[in-house]
Design an enzyme around this catalytic site. Structure first.
Site, PDB file in Angstrom:
ATOM      1  N   LYS A   1     -21.113  -8.716  27.316  1.00  0.00           N
ATOM      2  CA  LYS A   1     -20.161  -9.807  27.135  1.00  0.00           C
ATOM      3  C   LYS A   1     -18.781  -9.179  27.133  1.00  0.00           C
ATOM      4  CE  LYS A   1     -19.217 -12.710  23.095  1.00  0.00           C
ATOM      5  NZ  LYS A   1     -18.430 -12.021  22.131  1.00  0.00           N
ATOM      6  N   GLY A   2     -17.856  -9.832  27.819  1.00  0.00           N
ATOM      7  CA  GLY A   2     -16.485  -9.359  27.828  1.00  0.00           C
ATOM      8  C   GLY A   2     -15.577 -10.434  27.284  1.00  0.00           C
TER       9      GLY A   2
ATOM     10  N   PHE B   1     -14.143 -13.012  28.883  1.00  0.00           N
ATOM     11  CA  PHE B   1     -14.519 -14.348  29.363  1.00  0.00           C
ATOM     12  C   PHE B   1     -15.976 -14.420  29.774  1.00  0.00           C
ATOM     13  CE2 PHE B   1     -10.094 -13.551  30.686  1.00  0.00           C
ATOM     14  CZ  PHE B   1      -9.468 -14.503  29.895  1.00  0.00           C
ATOM     15  N   GLY B   2     -16.474 -13.303  30.254  1.00  0.00           N
ATOM     16  CA  GLY B   2     -17.774 -13.322  30.895  1.00  0.00           C
ATOM     17  C   GLY B   2     -18.929 -13.110  29.940  1.00  0.00           C
TER      18      GLY B   2
ATOM     19  N   VAL C   1     -22.844 -12.006  30.470  1.00  0.00           N
ATOM     20  CA  VAL C   1     -23.649 -11.466  31.557  1.00  0.00           C
ATOM     21  C   VAL C   1     -25.120 -11.398  31.154  1.00  0.00           C
ATOM     22  CG1 VAL C   1     -23.938  -9.529  33.147  1.00  0.00           C
ATOM     23  CG2 VAL C   1     -21.645 -10.160  32.376  1.00  0.00           C
TER      24      VAL C   1
ATOM     25  N   ASP D   1      -7.926  -2.327  34.998  1.00  0.00           N
ATOM     26  CA  ASP D   1      -8.695  -2.345  33.745  1.00  0.00           C
ATOM     27  C   ASP D   1      -9.760  -1.247  33.756  1.00  0.00           C
ATOM     28  OD1 ASP D   1      -9.177  -3.250  31.189  1.00  0.00           O
ATOM     29  OD2 ASP D   1     -10.295  -5.033  31.800  1.00  0.00           O
TER      30      ASP D   1
HETATM   31  P1  ADP Z   1     -15.412  -9.242  31.345  1.00  0.00           P
HETATM   32  O1  ADP Z   1     -14.548  -9.556  32.503  1.00  0.00           O
HETATM   33  O2  ADP Z   1     -15.589 -10.417  30.465  1.00  0.00           O
HETATM   34  O3  ADP Z   1     -14.987  -7.984  30.616  1.00  0.00           O
HETATM   35  P2  ADP Z   1     -17.480  -7.673  32.661  1.00  0.00           P
HETATM   36  O4  ADP Z   1     -17.580  -7.908  34.122  1.00  0.00           O
HETATM   37  O5  ADP Z   1     -16.767  -6.433  32.236  1.00  0.00           O
HETATM   38  O6  ADP Z   1     -16.870  -8.974  31.943  1.00  0.00           O
HETATM   39  O7  ADP Z   1     -18.941  -7.685  32.043  1.00  0.00           O
HETATM   40  C1  ADP Z   1     -19.122  -7.640  30.643  1.00  0.00           C
HETATM   41  C2  ADP Z   1     -20.265  -6.712  30.286  1.00  0.00           C
HETATM   42  O8  ADP Z   1     -21.476  -7.183  30.893  1.00  0.00           O
HETATM   43  C3  ADP Z   1     -20.118  -5.284  30.800  1.00  0.00           C
HETATM   44  O9  ADP Z   1     -19.359  -4.471  29.936  1.00  0.00           O
HETATM   45  C4  ADP Z   1     -21.572  -4.842  30.890  1.00  0.00           C
HETATM   46  O10 ADP Z   1     -22.043  -4.502  29.603  1.00  0.00           O
HETATM   47  C5  ADP Z   1     -22.283  -6.109  31.336  1.00  0.00           C
HETATM   48  N1  ADP Z   1     -22.401  -6.159  32.811  1.00  0.00           N
HETATM   49  C6  ADP Z   1     -21.474  -6.663  33.674  1.00  0.00           C
HETATM   50  N2  ADP Z   1     -21.874  -6.560  34.952  1.00  0.00           N
HETATM   51  C7  ADP Z   1     -23.090  -5.955  34.918  1.00  0.00           C
HETATM   52  C8  ADP Z   1     -24.027  -5.535  35.934  1.00  0.00           C
HETATM   53  N3  ADP Z   1     -23.778  -5.745  37.236  1.00  0.00           N
HETATM   54  N4  ADP Z   1     -25.165  -4.918  35.540  1.00  0.00           N
HETATM   55  C9  ADP Z   1     -25.403  -4.704  34.227  1.00  0.00           C
HETATM   56  N5  ADP Z   1     -24.564  -5.074  33.218  1.00  0.00           N
HETATM   57  C10 ADP Z   1     -23.422  -5.687  33.554  1.00  0.00           C
HETATM   58 MG    MG Z   2     -14.980  -6.021  31.277  1.00  0.00          MG
END
Ligand code: ADP
Ligand code: MG
Ligand code: MG
Length: 263
Positions: free
Chosen positions: A15-16, A18-19, A21, A124
């Site tokens: 989780k970030g 906004f996202g 996952v 980032d």
């Molecule tokens: P945000 O933009 O909210 O920071 P991210 O794209 O960085 O979102 O994704 C948040 C988290 O989700 C990552 O730090 C990671 O732990 C997990 N994650 C994102 N993409 C993947 C992926 N392709 N495979 C495995 N884990 C992922």
């Molecule tokens: Mg991120």
């Protein structure tokens, strides 16, 4: 199609800002992917998607497989990085051997060089956004803050994560070299296990980024090789013009030499 028609959702991966996952599995092929769900109203989703597609020609960039849209959200179905985040591996390892650090850093620089050659600034770079495959290869992820810039174009506006942000980003104009600085902050953490700039408040942290010099004579640096320190010094240079580029990092002796030596 709706995403539920094509995929079965699985466990949460991360989780970030906004996202959210989740792991997901294709109902057709059985293959596993990662699905990042972003709320609508976030106009940056289109940019994130567009940049991931633009950068699809490099193995070091997380591949975007498909995109779904429903009433509330966008769903980005991506290549699954089952090795997790570099962040978590770093927390486990403390600091890395120079051989391992150089291997990771070289791969990171190859992806950053590719992004820069393709006219993209990631903005980032940090170990939460660097993922690992099952075999431990790095993949650059999270293009949510990335920008496409024309040759010589200048960016303005604070972006990124406080500890990794370059001094010129705090002050005003910046470009691709801001990514190099952030990668340098990461390299510092790989080599000695701690972040170079810290502070009790955001203000104190930003002040450190703008003015604190690293003391390479301190105890924690005694076991680090001179070429490694030299490279870090050339990266964490506040004078943007003097800071080295991704291409120059890749031909630095520490990267070239470490590659040829066995662990
Ligand atoms: P945000 O933009 O909210 O920071 P991210 O794209 O960085 O979102 O994704 C948040 C988290 O989700 C990552 O730090 C990671 O732990 C997990 N994650 C994102 N993409 C993947 C992926 N392709 N495979 C495995 N884990 C992922
Ligand atoms: Mg991120
Ligand atoms: Mg993001």
């Amino acid at each position: 199609n709706k995403i539920e028609d094509d995929y079965v959702m699985g466990e949460a991966l991360g989780k970030g800002k906004f996202g959210l996952v989740f792991m997901c599995r294709s109902k057709v092929t059985g293959a596993e992917f990662a699905c990042k769900t972003l709320p609508k109203g976030e106009e940056t989703v289109h940019k994130e998607v567009e940049i991931m597609q633009h950068l699809s020609g490099h193995l070091g960039v997380v591949t975007l497989h498909s995109v779904y849209e429903d009433a509330e959200s966008f769903h980005l179905v991506m290549e699954l990085c089952s090795g997790g985040r570099l962040m978590d591996e770093m927390t486990k390892e403390g600091s890395y051997s120079e051989h391992k650090a150089a291997t990771i850093f070289k791969d990171l620089m190859l992806v950053i060089q590719y992004c820069h050659d393709m006219g993209v600034v990631h903005r980032d770079i940090k170990p939460e956004n660097i993922l690992l495959t099952a075999s431990g290869k790095i993949k650059l992820a999270d293009f949510g803050l990335a920008m496409r810039i024309a040759n010589g174009q200048i960016l303005r506006g604070l972006a990124g994560s406080p500890a990794y942000v370059a001094p010129e980003v705090l002050i005003g104009d910046y470009g691709q070299k801001a990514d190099i600085w952030s990668a340098g902050v990461l390299l510092h953490a790989l080599l000695v296990g701690v972040l170079p700039f810290q502070g009790d408040s955001l203000e104190a942290l930003f002040e450190a980024i703008k003015s604190m010099n690293i003391d390479f004579h301190s105890e924690k640096w005694q076991s680090v090789s001179k070429p490694a320190r030299d490279l870090l010094e050339r990266i964490l240079t506040r004078d943007v013009a003097a800071r080295i580029t991704a291409e120059e990092v890749l031909s630095h002796p520490w990267i070239l030499y470490t590659e040829r030596t066995l662990k």
